[in-house]
Design a protein around this motif. Structure first.
Motif, PDB file in Angstrom:
ATOM      1  N   VAL A 141       0.835  -1.204   0.000  1.00 20.25           N
ATOM      2  CA  VAL A 141       0.000   0.000   0.000  1.00 20.25           C
ATOM      3  C   VAL A 141       0.865   1.247   0.000  1.00 20.25           C
ATOM      4  O   VAL A 141       0.608   2.195  -0.742  1.00 20.25           O
ATOM      5  CB  VAL A 141      -0.963  -0.002   1.202  1.00 20.25           C
ATOM      6  N   PHE A 142       1.930   1.233   0.800  1.00 19.69           N
ATOM      7  CA  PHE A 142       2.738   2.446   0.857  1.00 19.69           C
ATOM      8  C   PHE A 142       3.619   2.620  -0.371  1.00 19.69           C
ATOM      9  O   PHE A 142       3.862   3.745  -0.797  1.00 19.69           O
ATOM     10  CB  PHE A 142       3.526   2.511   2.165  1.00 19.69           C
ATOM     11  N   TYR A 146       2.667   1.769  -3.332  1.00 21.61           N
ATOM     12  CA  TYR A 146       1.699   2.300  -4.298  1.00 21.61           C
ATOM     13  C   TYR A 146       1.513   3.793  -4.090  1.00 21.61           C
ATOM     14  O   TYR A 146       1.573   4.589  -5.023  1.00 21.61           O
ATOM     15  CB  TYR A 146       0.367   1.572  -4.114  1.00 21.61           C
ATOM     16  N   PHE A 147       1.295   4.159  -2.824  1.00 14.92           N
ATOM     17  CA  PHE A 147       1.060   5.553  -2.461  1.00 14.92           C
ATOM     18  C   PHE A 147       2.243   6.426  -2.879  1.00 14.92           C
ATOM     19  O   PHE A 147       2.084   7.452  -3.532  1.00 14.92           O
ATOM     20  CB  PHE A 147       0.830   5.609  -0.945  1.00 14.92           C
ATOM     21  N   LEU A 160       2.777   6.332  -6.837  1.00 11.96           N
ATOM     22  CA  LEU A 160       1.745   6.988  -7.644  1.00 11.96           C
ATOM     23  C   LEU A 160       1.696   8.492  -7.409  1.00 11.96           C
ATOM     24  O   LEU A 160       1.476   9.256  -8.342  1.00 11.96           O
ATOM     25  CB  LEU A 160       0.379   6.376  -7.328  1.00 11.96           C
ATOM     26  N   ILE A 161       1.874   8.915  -6.170  1.00 11.98           N
ATOM     27  CA  ILE A 161       1.665  10.331  -5.862  1.00 11.98           C
ATOM     28  C   ILE A 161       2.982  11.076  -5.672  1.00 11.98           C
ATOM     29  O   ILE A 161       3.202  12.133  -6.284  1.00 11.98           O
ATOM     30  CB  ILE A 161       0.823  10.489  -4.573  1.00 11.98           C
ATOM     31  N   ILE A 162       3.843  10.546  -4.827  1.00 10.60           N
ATOM     32  CA  ILE A 162       4.995  11.342  -4.415  1.00 10.60           C
ATOM     33  C   ILE A 162       6.058  11.403  -5.497  1.00 10.60           C
ATOM     34  O   ILE A 162       6.544  12.484  -5.846  1.00 10.60           O
ATOM     35  CB  ILE A 162       5.574  10.796  -3.096  1.00 10.60           C
TER      36      ILE A 162
END
Lengths: 267, 354, 267
Positions: free
Chosen positions: A18-19, A21-22, A25-27
């Motif tokens: 999950v992290f 991915y986070f 995808l975003i950072i």
């Protein structure tokens, strides 16, 4: 829930996925665009921004977004008030249709505006005003796509406002207008402000609704997002990244301000 | 279940919520954790349940260390302060939850839930949702739900805090009887001393993360071991200069001794009303408060305030009136120690025939 | 009373002009050349392909972001293994895509994974193309829609608190069971609302997809980019056909939004 799974191994691998991915995808993309725009040095970054077409596009975007936001603040405050305070036939229908701009694809929105006020529309025949390919069309598009923000920001605050607070003001001898400006408006203000800022940041970012109707005349109706698109199409990602970084930084500042505003409102 | 706790500590960041708490609880006892809010009672309860991990120290159930056991495997029942009922489930499903988790067969679940529903007086409410119940009923559901999987230890966090004062007393007695009947070891947390005294077999007074005293309500009332306990239980008046009081003139002034005096240690009356006239001193009535079944009287003696009660049957006093006061005993303490001192003048000065 | 009537009338006027009129226009415009015109526009090979691409993207994006959005929300609200600082920071970062213009979102992916980049070349060598292909379009849409689910689920998780979950754990239930029996029934309408919003947003995504896809007919064209292309080619009736399909979906989603919002409030 301390962990979602009985087995530690499962739970750790889930967290990691999950992290990753986070972050991926975003950072990383956001860091990527900042590093990319400075990759050829600060001078080329400044060169890219000092292109008159670039900074004119940014200034135009900010100006038109500000106008659209002002319009929406006025309209949105009125509609928000009417929808919470008054009972009238058709209220529920209006309340649900408010979210239409969120549901409708922006490209479709731009297309409809083109149909409604474009060169072959009834509007043009009757009034003979050139709206499309001029600034008013861009403002109209921005108003449309950001329409729900102020209303949706304001409604919950107005609903929460305890009627007895107002009544207390009346029993203390406060006049109607005084009560409005001293009791009701301060309650509404955080909602209006954060709604308006969301609208503003959405308006400066808007692309789909604008690209079809602005005419994209460099220096006159070329807004920042369309400028960025143009630079990408003409294979100048560095120039696109420079303007993007400027636009992003403005948006992030607004977002940060909204966060502060919301936290202040809760405390 | 026999419970033993050794040197339990809990820190939340820099806040030391529980400090070196050790105690033992015998099987079948009903224990009350009593103390002011924020004193660490709930933290201890949650550590017993496994909902919180101790920073250090050990917890033993039946002599077995359970620190590393998750709440699921501790065999406890927990009643939360706000009940934490599953709001999307009916009363029946709430109570059945723990049994379904254990994959019991349907007939058994039905029978057990039915038994608990009847036991808790919720018959007819099985198909209601929590929001359709009164506070007292919700409390009973929470209780029944916690009991369903037949836990060996029942933990209750402020079980009566969210209930109207009137029903509260009724529920207290009900809960005490119920737990007595089931014979299950139980611990409840409360900040209400009346509640603790009325319900618990034994009280543990907890303040600022420390266990101040453990004992039966009567022991704690009679022999408070720390100034905190003395001031917390009952409605004591704190007296800075006990030397001004008749009978206590000899108390050393140098060692910083202060006194706590309970209302029932004080006898008040018009002159001549108190038999031991030689042990009385003068006082002024400052205020009178009607307390339903008696008068609460605020007295002033040499600038110090003292509270006592007076029966409604006796002659009514008036603010400003001069009265006589007899102090039977006082709880004295300083930095190092504390003790109870009887008024030496109370010893009848006239020897009577033996 | 006078004021009240005035405000209500004004609200009606604004809503009609800004929201209802465009809706009306799109529903009538598509029939300008009769049913056959509409059907021809819709049954073109590129229309069918574009709609298929859009459907594919919507499904993939919604599934992935629902899963990861719910997981991340749970972690950000409940996890004891995350320091409060990390939680706060992540919580702010989640919102960033809202502030990023879709065009910039697309640009980020091109800059990171485009054919001229290190990563892009590496992937290209093993036969995986991201930009100008479906993976890139999915990635761009994932980026743009990521905050939606988290923003819907997090407040609900915060509001219900963890007491019910703790109660379940004292009753012997492990996390997986607790999640499905206790947490899920409380958040399911928030998740559904998030799903509807994610579908709406990914259905209508235009800017980011346009940049990443290259808008290649019958390959990477989606419904919204097809509308854009038809308008650019002055094929208004064809554009209107696709726009109508998109608008019809939007209205369906709007109704769903209303319905789930109401259910969300009941619980």
């Amino acid at each position: 829930m301390n962990s979602l799974f009985r087995s530690q191994k499962w739970s750790y691998s889930f967290r990691t996925i999950v992290f990753i991915y986070f972050i991926g995808l975003i950072i990383i993309p956001i860091i990527g665009i900042y590093t990319q725009s400075f990759s050829s040095g600060i001078t080329s970054f400044i060169d890219n921004l000092s292109d008159p077409l670039a900074w004119k596009a940014v200034l135009l975007t900010l100006k038109l977004a500000a106008i659209a936001t002002l319009i929406n603040t006025a309209i949105g405050t009125m509609i928000g008030w009417v929808l919470v305070r008054y009972e009238f036939p058709g209220k529920r229908m209006i309340n649900s249709v408010i979210d239409l701009p969120f549901a409708l694809p922006t490209a479709v929105a731009g297309f409809i505006i083109l149909l409604l006020v474009g060169p072959s529309s009834l509007f043009y025949e009757w009034f003979g005003i050139d709206v499309v390919f001029h600034e008013p069309a861009i403002v109209l598009a921005m108003v449309f796509v950001t329409f729900p923000f102020v209303i949706r920001g304001l409604q919950p605050l107005l609903e929460e406002l305890d009627k007895s607070e107002e009544e207390a003001a009346y029993t203390l001898g406060s006049s109607k207008s005084r009560t409005f400006f001293r009791i009701i408006l301060p309650t509404m203000l955080p909602g209006i402000l954060s709604g308006a800022m969301l609208a503003f940041s959405r308006a400066i970012a808007e692309f789909g609704a604008v690209v079809l109707i602005s005419g994209n005349i460099p220096g006159k109706t070329l807004v920042a997002s369309v400028y960025i698109f143009g630079e990408i199409e003409s294979n100048n990602p560095q120039g696109a990244a420079a303007v993007s970084v400027l636009l992003l930084t403005i948006s992030f500042l607004i977002l940060w301000f909204i966060h502060k505003l919301n936290r202040g409102g809760q405390a | 279940m026999h419970i033993e706790v050794k040197d339990l500590n809990k820190e939340f960041g820099s806040f030391h919520a529980v400090q070196d708490v050790s105690f033992e609880i015998e099987k079948g006892k009903l224990i009350g954790f009593l103390g002011p809010s924020g004193g660490g009672k709930t933290s201890i309860l949650r550590m017993l349940a496994g909902l919180e991990t101790p920073t250090s120290g050990d917890i033993y159930f039946h002599g077995k260390r359970v620190n590393d056991l998750p709440p699921q495997e501790r065999g406890i029942g927990f009643v939360f302060q706000n009940y934490a009922l599953f709001k999307h489930m009916t009363v029946f499903d709430n109570i059945a939850f723990g049994l379904k988790v254990k994959k019991q067969n349907k007939a058994f679940i039905k029978e057990r839930v039915q038994y608990l529903v009847e036991l808790t007086g919720l018959k007819g409410f099985e198909h209601r949702y929590p929001h359709q119940l009164s506070g007292g009923q919700r409390q009973r559901v929470a209780f029944a739900r916690a009991l369903a999987p037949e836990p060996q230890l029942l933990l209750l966090d402020e079980p009566f805090a969210a209930i109207d004062a009137k029903i509260r007393t009724e529920l207290r007695t009900w809960l005490k009887d119920m737990i007595g009947e089931l014979g299950i070891t139980s611990i409840f947390v409360t900040h209400d001393q009346e509640e603790a005294i009325e319900v618990a077999d034994e009280i543990m007074i907890i303040s600022k993360g420390k266990l101040e005293q453990k004992g039966t309500p009567w022991e704690i009332y009679k022999h408070p071991q720390t100034p905190f306990v003395a001031s917390f239980i009952g409605e004591s008046s704190l007296i800075e200069r006990i030397q001004c009081f008749k009978g206590f003139e000899d108390v050393a002034t140098s060692s910083g001794i202060k006194a706590l005096i309970r209302p029932e240690y004080v006898e008040v009356g018009k002159s001549g009303e108190i038999v031991l006239a030689s042990a009385t001193m003068d006082a002024a009535v400052k205020h009178l408060h009607f307390r339903g079944s008696e008068w609460m009287i605020e007295l002033e003696i040499e600038g110090q305030r003292l509270i006592t009660y007076r029966s409604l049957e006796k002659e009514v006093l008036h603010p400003g009136e001069q009265v006589k006061v007899l102090i039977h005993r006082a709880y004295l303490f300083n930095e190092e120690k504390s003790w109870i001192m009887e008024n030496p003048l109370k010893v009848d000065p006239l020897p009577i025939y033996i | 009373m006078m004021m009240r009537r005035l405000w209500i009338t004004l609200t009606y006027i604004v809503v009609s002009l800004l929201l209802l009129l465009p809706l009306y226009k799109i529903f009538t415009g598509a029939w300008a050349d009769g049913l056959s015109g509409f059907m021809d526009a819709l049954l073109r090979a590129q229309s069918l392909h574009a709609l298929k691409m859009t459907a594919l993207i919507v499904i993939i994006v919604t599934v992935i972001n629902t899963l990861f959005g719910v997981m991340l929300s749970i972690y950000l609200v409940r996890a004891t293994w995350l320091s409060p600082l990390v939680k706060r920071l992540s919580n702010s970062i989640v919102d960033l895509p809202f502030a990023v213009s879709p065009v910039i979102g697309g640009l980020m992916i091109v800059l990171l994974l485009g054919p001229n980049t290190v990563l892009g070349t590496m992937l290209g060598n093993v036969g995986v193309s991201i930009v100008y292909a479906l993976p890139g379009m999915v990635l761009a849409t994932l980026f743009v829609t990521f905050p939606i689910m988290v923003r819907e689920v997090m407040p609900v998780l915060q509001e219900i608190g963890d007491q019910q979950e703790q109660a379940a754990s004292t009753l012997g239930a492990y996390s997986w069971y607790t999640f499905w029996k206790v947490t899920w029934p409380n958040i399911r309408f928030a998740v559904m609302y998030g799903v509807v919003l994610t579908v709406a947003r990914s259905l209508g995504e235009f800017g980011a997809v346009l940049v990443v896809s290259g808008n290649i007919i019958n390959k990477t064209q989606t419904a919204t980019t097809l509308v854009y292309q038809d308008v650019e080619n002055f094929n208004v009736v064809a554009a209107n056909g696709i726009a109508l399909v998109l608008a019809a979906f939007s209205i369906m989603l709007l109704l769903l939004m209303e319905w789930t919002k109401k259910r969300k409030e009941v619980h």
